[in-house]
Write an enzyme that holds these catalytic residues in place. Structure first.
Site: not given
Ligand code: 77L
Ligand code: MG
Length: 214
Positions: A141, A144, A169-170, A199
């Site tokens: 997580d 990416k 995740d993601n 989320e």
């Molecule tokens: O960068 C992420 N994680 C590492 C941080 O050190 C991360 C970003 C997003 C996200 C952000 C901006 C948006 F517009 C959509 C999603 C969601 C997540 O669950 C994530 O884990």
């Molecule tokens: Mg995430």
């Protein structure tokens, strides 16, 4: 200089969650990030999928890449037996500082080892520094674009054994295309996609569960 979003999340936890009650910490963060300000926790919907996989695997040794404020750290640790260990890696020192306090407030610090620094540096040191043989479950997580290189690094360092599970995740939003292509295309993994939402939103996202076949 004002507060940061992680600091505001910590303030909400210390104001509203019951000290020592991990579930109330999880619920407080979900409430805050749904109704006050969005934050990149795995959240309640994907969190329920994470819970089911933690319950199924019952890991003795687990790795989380990307701690952020400690939401999933607390969520996972609350489901582990007392002798199980969750190692969680965070690059950003400001995030790590908040996560330590969230983890302490939830009362799960005895099951958690929070490590600060770059995953690429720490993964090769896991065996010698933390006595890890292999991980039963890894929750990816973090950045990416690090999912694929860090997965290859864990393979190379012998940190995955037959049956080790990667949960990412993601994989849709923000997306991890190279990682998905690798685990779905490799004969060394059996992969499955769990469809969900980003989320606290209606945007599609999901978790990819990949079993390492050795
Ligand atoms: O960068 C992420 N994680 C590492 C941080 O050190 C991360 C970003 C997003 C996200 C952000 C901006 C948006 F517009 C959509 C999603 C969601 C997540 O669950 C994530 O884990
Ligand atoms: Mg995430």
């Amino acid at each position: 200089t004002g507060s940061t979003r992680p600091e505001r999340i910590l303030a909400a936890v210390q104001r509203k969650a019951t000290k020592g009650d991990a579930r109330s910490v999880v619920n407080t963060i979900d409430q805050y990030c749904r109704y006050q300000e969005w934050a990149m926790n795995v959240g309640d919907e994907k969190g329920a999928i994470l819970d089911s996989i933690v319950c199924e695997v019952k890991p003795s040794v687990m790795l989380e890449l990307g701690t952020y404020c400690g939401y999933s750290t607390v969520r996972i640790a609350s489901m582990l037996p007392p002798n199980a260990r969750l190692l969680t890696l965070e690059f950003n020192p400001a995030y790590a500082a908040v996560a330590r306090q969230v983890i302490a407030w939830a009362g799960v610090e005895d099951k958690v080892v929070l490590i600060e620094g770059p995953s690429g540096d720490w993964i090769p040191k896991m065996k010698e520094e933390f006595g890890v043989t292999s991980f039963d479950l890894v929750f990816l997580d973090h950045w990416k674009d690090r999912y694929l290189p860090d997965t290859k690094l864990m393979e190379e360092c012998g940190l995955l054994r037959t049956g080790s599970i990667l949960l990412a995740d993601n994989v849709i939003c923000p997306g991890t295309p190279e990682y998905l292509e690798y685990v779905r295309g490799s004969p060394r993994y059996e992969s499955k996609y769990f469809r969900s939402h980003l989320e606290y939103t209606r945007v599609e996202d999901g978790l990819e569960k990949s079993v390492f076949l050795g």
